[in-house]
Design a protein around this motif. Sequence first.
Motif, PDB file in Angstrom:
ATOM      1  N   HIS A  83       0.907  -1.064   0.006  1.00 15.23           N
ATOM      2  CA  HIS A  83       0.112  -0.189   0.048  1.00 15.23           C
ATOM      3  C   HIS A  83       0.865   1.337   0.120  1.00 15.23           C
ATOM      4  N   ILE A  84       0.633   2.006  -0.917  1.00 15.14           N
ATOM      5  CA  ILE A  84       1.550   3.058  -1.139  1.00 15.14           C
ATOM      6  C   ILE A  84       0.756   4.526  -1.315  1.00 15.14           C
ATOM      7  N   ARG A  85       1.383   5.614  -0.394  1.00 16.29           N
ATOM      8  CA  ARG A  85       0.791   6.646  -0.426  1.00 16.29           C
ATOM      9  C   ARG A  85       1.950   7.923  -0.490  1.00 16.29           C
ATOM     10  N   VAL A  86       1.784   8.888  -1.434  1.00 12.92           N
ATOM     11  CA  VAL A  86       2.486   9.816  -1.581  1.00 12.92           C
ATOM     12  C   VAL A  86       2.081  11.135  -0.728  1.00 12.92           C
ATOM     13  N   SER A  87       2.730  11.769   0.176  1.00 13.26           N
ATOM     14  CA  SER A  87       2.060  12.948   0.969  1.00 13.26           C
ATOM     15  C   SER A  87       3.376  13.632   1.548  1.00 13.26           C
ATOM     16  N   LEU A  99       6.942  12.593   0.826  1.00 10.68           N
ATOM     17  CA  LEU A  99       7.189  11.308   1.541  1.00 10.68           C
ATOM     18  C   LEU A  99       6.560  10.288   1.105  1.00 10.68           C
ATOM     19  N   LEU A 100       7.310   9.254   0.680  1.00  6.80           N
ATOM     20  CA  LEU A 100       6.702   8.064  -0.039  1.00  6.80           C
ATOM     21  C   LEU A 100       6.495   7.006   1.272  1.00  6.80           C
ATOM     22  N   ARG A 101       5.202   6.683   1.525  1.00 11.61           N
ATOM     23  CA  ARG A 101       4.993   5.631   2.548  1.00 11.61           C
ATOM     24  C   ARG A 101       4.624   4.245   1.797  1.00 11.61           C
ATOM     25  N   VAL A 102       5.297   3.187   2.045  1.00 10.41           N
ATOM     26  CA  VAL A 102       4.950   2.018   1.807  1.00 10.41           C
ATOM     27  C   VAL A 102       4.822   0.812   2.832  1.00 10.41           C
ATOM     28  N   GLU A 103       3.558   0.204   2.943  1.00 11.77           N
ATOM     29  CA  GLU A 103       3.213  -0.657   4.008  1.00 11.77           C
ATOM     30  C   GLU A 103       3.145  -1.750   3.310  1.00 11.77           C
ATOM     31  N   VAL A 104       3.844  -3.067   3.914  1.00  9.97           N
ATOM     32  CA  VAL A 104       3.854  -4.165   3.487  1.00  9.97           C
ATOM     33  C   VAL A 104       3.154  -5.202   4.335  1.00  9.97           C
ATOM     34  N   LYS A 107       4.570  -8.595   5.506  1.00  9.90           N
ATOM     35  CA  LYS A 107       5.779  -8.477   6.186  1.00  9.90           C
ATOM     36  C   LYS A 107       5.593  -7.857   7.521  1.00  9.90           C
ATOM     37  N   ASN A 108       4.546  -7.073   7.847  1.00 11.47           N
ATOM     38  CA  ASN A 108       4.109  -6.364   8.616  1.00 11.47           C
ATOM     39  C   ASN A 108       5.159  -5.279   8.953  1.00 11.47           C
ATOM     40  N   ARG A 109       5.480  -4.638   7.873  1.00 11.33           N
ATOM     41  CA  ARG A 109       6.709  -3.805   7.587  1.00 11.33           C
ATOM     42  C   ARG A 109       6.275  -2.359   6.904  1.00 11.33           C
ATOM     43  N   VAL A 110       6.543  -1.083   7.362  1.00 11.15           N
ATOM     44  CA  VAL A 110       6.283   0.065   6.912  1.00 11.15           C
ATOM     45  C   VAL A 110       7.778   0.708   6.393  1.00 11.15           C
ATOM     46  N   VAL A 111       7.918   1.131   5.412  1.00 12.45           N
ATOM     47  CA  VAL A 111       9.269   1.970   4.850  1.00 12.45           C
ATOM     48  C   VAL A 111       8.620   3.217   4.528  1.00 12.45           C
ATOM     49  N   GLN A 112       9.429   4.193   4.875  1.00 15.65           N
ATOM     50  CA  GLN A 112       9.231   5.663   4.283  1.00 15.65           C
ATOM     51  C   GLN A 112      10.341   6.201   3.475  1.00 15.65           C
ATOM     52  N   LEU A 113       9.984   6.888   2.338  1.00 11.06           N
ATOM     53  CA  LEU A 113      11.007   7.445   1.640  1.00 11.06           C
ATOM     54  C   LEU A 113      10.912   8.894   1.446  1.00 11.06           C
ATOM     55  N   PRO A 114      12.156   9.690   1.908  1.00 16.27           N
ATOM     56  CA  PRO A 114      12.107  11.034   1.788  1.00 16.27           C
ATOM     57  C   PRO A 114      12.327  11.462   0.475  1.00 16.27           C
ATOM     58  N   ILE A 115      11.825  12.361  -0.099  1.00 11.69           N
ATOM     59  CA  ILE A 115      12.225  12.922  -1.437  1.00 11.69           C
ATOM     60  C   ILE A 115      12.447  14.332  -1.603  1.00 11.69           C
ATOM     61  N   TRP A 116      13.489  15.039  -2.106  1.00 14.14           N
ATOM     62  CA  TRP A 116      13.629  16.212  -2.237  1.00 14.14           C
ATOM     63  C   TRP A 116      13.850  16.658  -3.645  1.00 14.14           C
ATOM     64  N   VAL A 117      13.332  17.768  -4.098  1.00 12.73           N
ATOM     65  CA  VAL A 117      13.398  18.236  -5.369  1.00 12.73           C
ATOM     66  C   VAL A 117      14.048  19.656  -5.668  1.00 12.73           C
ATOM     67  N   PHE A 118      14.794  19.731  -6.526  1.00 14.02           N
ATOM     68  CA  PHE A 118      15.511  20.741  -6.739  1.00 14.02           C
ATOM     69  C   PHE A 118      15.720  21.095  -8.530  1.00 14.02           C
ATOM     70  N   TRP A 197      13.613   0.843  -6.446  1.00 14.55           N
ATOM     71  CA  TRP A 197      13.614   1.051  -5.018  1.00 14.55           C
ATOM     72  C   TRP A 197      12.762  -0.084  -4.267  1.00 14.55           C
ATOM     73  N   LEU A 198      11.602  -0.246  -4.826  1.00 14.63           N
ATOM     74  CA  LEU A 198      10.587  -1.087  -4.191  1.00 14.63           C
ATOM     75  C   LEU A 198      11.237  -2.710  -4.297  1.00 14.63           C
ATOM     76  N   TRP A 199      11.993  -3.162  -5.547  1.00 11.23           N
ATOM     77  CA  TRP A 199      12.684  -4.181  -5.499  1.00 11.23           C
ATOM     78  C   TRP A 199      13.755  -4.433  -4.442  1.00 11.23           C
ATOM     79  N   LEU A 200      14.354  -3.240  -4.305  1.00  9.90           N
ATOM     80  CA  LEU A 200      15.520  -3.343  -3.303  1.00  9.90           C
ATOM     81  C   LEU A 200      15.020  -3.590  -1.828  1.00  9.90           C
ATOM     82  N   ILE A 201      13.774  -2.865  -1.382  1.00  9.39           N
ATOM     83  CA  ILE A 201      13.502  -2.919   0.053  1.00  9.39           C
ATOM     84  C   ILE A 201      12.499  -4.230   0.260  1.00  9.39           C
TER      85      ILE A 201
END
Length: 202
Positions: A83-87, A99-104, A107-118, A197-201
Amino acid sequence: VYKAYLDYRGKSREKAQLWPYRNQLLAEAVGICLLAAVVKLPGAKVTPEAKLICSRHPDGGRYLRHDVTWPQIPVFVDGKVCHIRVSKPTADEPCCDWLLRVEVPEKNRVVQLPIWVFWYSPNSAAVSEAEVYLRGWPNYPVGLLFYLQERANSYSETGDIGQLMTGKIWPFQLPGSPGGGGWGTAVDFLQEVLQRWLWLIL
Protein backbone atom coordinates in the motif's frame (compact mmCIF):
# COMPACT_ATOMS: atom_id res chain seq x y z
CA VAL A 1 25.68 54.56 -13.04
CA TYR A 2 23.71 54.71 -9.79
CA LYS A 3 20.45 54.23 -11.74
CA ALA A 4 21.94 51.14 -13.41
CA TYR A 5 22.96 49.85 -9.98
CA LEU A 6 19.42 50.32 -8.62
CA ASP A 7 17.99 48.53 -11.68
CA TYR A 8 20.41 45.67 -11.09
CA ARG A 9 19.43 45.44 -7.42
CA GLY A 10 15.75 45.46 -8.37
CA LYS A 11 16.18 42.66 -10.89
CA SER A 12 18.27 40.64 -8.43
CA ARG A 13 15.51 41.00 -5.82
CA GLU A 14 12.86 39.87 -8.32
CA LYS A 15 14.99 36.87 -9.28
CA ALA A 16 15.52 35.95 -5.62
CA GLN A 17 11.76 36.03 -5.06
CA LEU A 18 11.11 33.97 -8.19
CA TRP A 19 13.48 31.12 -7.36
CA PRO A 20 11.60 29.62 -4.38
CA TYR A 21 8.30 29.94 -6.28
CA ARG A 22 9.70 28.18 -9.33
CA ASN A 23 11.30 25.42 -7.28
CA GLN A 24 8.03 24.85 -5.40
CA LEU A 25 6.12 24.59 -8.69
CA LEU A 26 8.60 21.92 -9.82
CA ALA A 27 8.13 20.05 -6.53
CA GLU A 28 4.34 20.14 -6.97
CA ALA A 29 4.67 18.77 -10.52
CA VAL A 30 6.99 16.00 -9.32
CA GLY A 31 4.47 15.07 -6.60
CA ILE A 32 1.70 14.64 -9.17
CA CYS A 33 4.03 12.64 -11.43
CA LEU A 34 5.01 10.44 -8.48
CA LEU A 35 1.36 9.67 -7.83
CA ALA A 36 0.83 8.91 -11.53
CA ALA A 37 3.89 6.62 -11.45
CA VAL A 38 2.44 4.71 -8.48
CA VAL A 39 -0.85 4.29 -10.37
CA LYS A 40 1.11 2.72 -13.28
CA LEU A 41 2.66 0.03 -11.05
CA PRO A 42 1.31 -3.52 -11.50
CA GLY A 43 -2.03 -4.18 -9.81
CA ALA A 44 -2.58 -0.55 -8.81
CA LYS A 45 -6.17 0.24 -7.83
CA VAL A 46 -7.55 3.69 -7.14
CA THR A 47 -10.88 4.07 -5.39
CA PRO A 48 -13.52 6.08 -7.31
CA GLU A 49 -13.73 8.69 -4.55
CA ALA A 50 -9.94 9.38 -4.54
CA LYS A 51 -9.10 12.97 -5.43
CA LEU A 52 -6.58 15.76 -5.17
CA ILE A 53 -7.70 19.24 -4.20
CA CYS A 54 -6.11 22.41 -5.58
CA SER A 55 -6.23 25.94 -4.22
CA ARG A 56 -7.48 28.80 -6.38
CA HIS A 57 -4.64 30.98 -5.18
CA PRO A 58 -1.20 29.37 -4.85
CA ASP A 59 0.81 29.85 -1.69
CA GLY A 60 4.38 30.46 -2.84
CA GLY A 61 3.97 28.07 -5.76
CA ARG A 62 1.90 25.53 -3.81
CA TYR A 63 -1.30 24.76 -5.69
CA LEU A 64 -2.08 21.38 -4.11
CA ARG A 65 -3.93 21.28 -0.79
CA HIS A 66 -1.84 19.30 1.65
CA ASP A 67 -4.26 19.38 4.55
CA VAL A 68 -6.21 16.67 2.69
CA THR A 69 -4.97 13.07 2.86
CA TRP A 70 -3.80 11.80 -0.50
CA PRO A 71 -5.09 8.39 -1.61
CA GLN A 72 -3.40 5.18 -0.48
CA ILE A 73 -2.94 2.89 -3.50
CA PRO A 74 -2.54 -0.90 -3.33
CA VAL A 75 -0.03 -2.30 -5.83
CA PHE A 76 1.50 -5.70 -6.55
CA VAL A 77 5.32 -5.78 -6.29
CA ASP A 78 7.53 -8.88 -6.38
CA GLY A 79 4.61 -11.14 -5.49
CA LYS A 80 3.54 -9.02 -2.53
CA VAL A 81 0.70 -6.55 -2.00
CA CYS A 82 1.95 -3.11 -0.95
CA HIS A 83 0.00 0.00 0.00
CA ILE A 84 1.68 3.20 -1.21
CA ARG A 85 0.90 6.81 -0.34
CA VAL A 86 2.56 10.02 -1.52
CA SER A 87 2.23 12.79 1.05
CA LYS A 88 3.77 15.85 2.61
CA PRO A 89 5.81 15.20 5.78
CA THR A 90 4.38 16.06 9.18
CA ALA A 91 6.24 17.96 11.89
CA ASP A 92 7.67 14.74 13.38
CA GLU A 93 9.06 13.48 10.06
CA PRO A 94 12.13 14.55 8.04
CA CYS A 95 11.87 17.94 6.35
CA CYS A 96 11.49 17.15 2.65
CA ASP A 97 9.30 17.93 -0.35
CA TRP A 98 7.51 14.56 -0.40
CA LEU A 99 7.31 11.40 1.65
CA LEU A 100 6.58 8.05 0.05
CA ARG A 101 5.07 5.60 2.55
CA VAL A 102 5.00 1.88 1.70
CA GLU A 103 3.16 -0.63 3.87
CA VAL A 104 3.81 -4.34 3.30
CA PRO A 105 1.12 -6.23 5.30
CA GLU A 106 2.64 -9.64 4.53
CA LYS A 107 5.86 -8.60 6.28
CA ASN A 108 4.17 -6.31 8.83
CA ARG A 109 6.56 -3.63 7.66
CA VAL A 110 6.39 0.08 6.85
CA VAL A 111 9.13 1.85 4.88
CA GLN A 112 9.17 5.60 4.29
CA LEU A 113 11.19 7.40 1.64
CA PRO A 114 11.94 11.14 1.92
CA ILE A 115 12.13 12.92 -1.46
CA TRP A 116 13.73 16.28 -2.23
CA VAL A 117 13.29 18.25 -5.47
CA PHE A 118 15.73 20.83 -6.82
CA TRP A 119 15.89 22.84 -10.01
CA TYR A 120 19.68 22.52 -10.26
CA SER A 121 21.81 19.60 -9.13
CA PRO A 122 23.06 20.26 -5.57
CA ASN A 123 26.83 20.19 -5.19
CA SER A 124 28.64 17.42 -3.36
CA ALA A 125 28.78 19.46 -0.14
CA ALA A 126 24.98 19.83 -0.12
CA VAL A 127 24.51 16.11 -0.77
CA SER A 128 26.92 15.29 2.07
CA GLU A 129 24.96 17.63 4.35
CA ALA A 130 21.73 15.85 3.38
CA GLU A 131 23.38 12.51 4.19
CA VAL A 132 24.32 13.77 7.65
CA TYR A 133 20.78 15.10 8.16
CA LEU A 134 19.14 11.81 7.19
CA ARG A 135 21.41 9.82 9.51
CA GLY A 136 19.60 11.64 12.30
CA TRP A 137 16.45 9.79 11.22
CA PRO A 138 17.41 6.10 11.62
CA ASN A 139 13.97 4.83 10.53
CA TYR A 140 14.50 6.29 7.05
CA PRO A 141 17.11 4.13 5.28
CA VAL A 142 17.57 6.31 2.18
CA GLY A 143 16.28 9.47 0.54
CA LEU A 144 15.79 10.36 -3.12
CA LEU A 145 17.00 13.64 -4.56
CA PHE A 146 15.55 14.71 -7.91
CA TYR A 147 16.91 17.64 -9.91
CA LEU A 148 15.97 19.07 -13.29
CA GLN A 149 19.24 20.51 -14.61
CA GLU A 150 22.90 19.68 -14.06
CA ARG A 151 23.59 23.36 -14.76
CA ALA A 152 21.84 26.12 -16.72
CA ASN A 153 20.24 24.74 -19.91
CA SER A 154 21.63 21.26 -19.21
CA TYR A 155 18.55 19.04 -19.51
CA SER A 156 18.14 15.31 -19.95
CA GLU A 157 15.60 14.02 -22.49
CA THR A 158 14.96 10.72 -20.74
CA GLY A 159 16.29 11.24 -17.21
CA ASP A 160 19.31 9.64 -15.59
CA ILE A 161 18.66 6.44 -13.63
CA GLY A 162 22.38 5.87 -13.15
CA GLN A 163 23.98 2.85 -11.55
CA LEU A 164 23.01 0.98 -8.38
CA MET A 165 23.08 3.65 -5.70
CA THR A 166 24.99 3.61 -2.44
CA GLY A 167 24.82 5.89 0.59
CA LYS A 168 21.83 7.55 2.21
CA ILE A 169 21.00 9.99 -0.63
CA TRP A 170 20.29 8.79 -4.16
CA PRO A 171 20.42 11.64 -6.74
CA PHE A 172 18.60 11.38 -10.08
CA GLN A 173 18.25 13.85 -12.94
CA LEU A 174 14.66 14.24 -14.06
CA PRO A 175 13.74 14.23 -17.75
CA GLY A 176 12.95 17.76 -18.75
CA SER A 177 14.24 18.65 -22.20
CA PRO A 178 12.10 21.40 -23.76
CA GLY A 179 11.80 19.22 -26.86
CA GLY A 180 11.28 15.96 -24.95
CA GLY A 181 8.25 13.81 -24.30
CA GLY A 182 6.61 16.03 -21.68
CA TRP A 183 5.12 14.77 -18.42
CA GLY A 184 4.61 11.24 -19.76
CA THR A 185 8.39 10.81 -19.93
CA ALA A 186 8.72 12.05 -16.35
CA VAL A 187 6.06 9.60 -15.14
CA ASP A 188 7.76 6.66 -16.90
CA PHE A 189 11.11 7.70 -15.43
CA LEU A 190 9.72 7.93 -11.89
CA GLN A 191 7.98 4.58 -12.29
CA GLU A 192 11.34 2.99 -13.15
CA VAL A 193 13.00 4.62 -10.12
CA LEU A 194 10.20 3.45 -7.81
CA GLN A 195 10.29 -0.09 -9.17
CA ARG A 196 14.04 -0.31 -8.53
CA TRP A 197 13.67 1.04 -5.00
CA LEU A 198 10.74 -1.26 -4.18
CA TRP A 199 12.66 -4.25 -5.50
CA LEU A 200 15.56 -3.38 -3.19
CA ILE A 201 13.48 -2.94 -0.04
CA LEU A 202 11.33 -6.03 -0.63
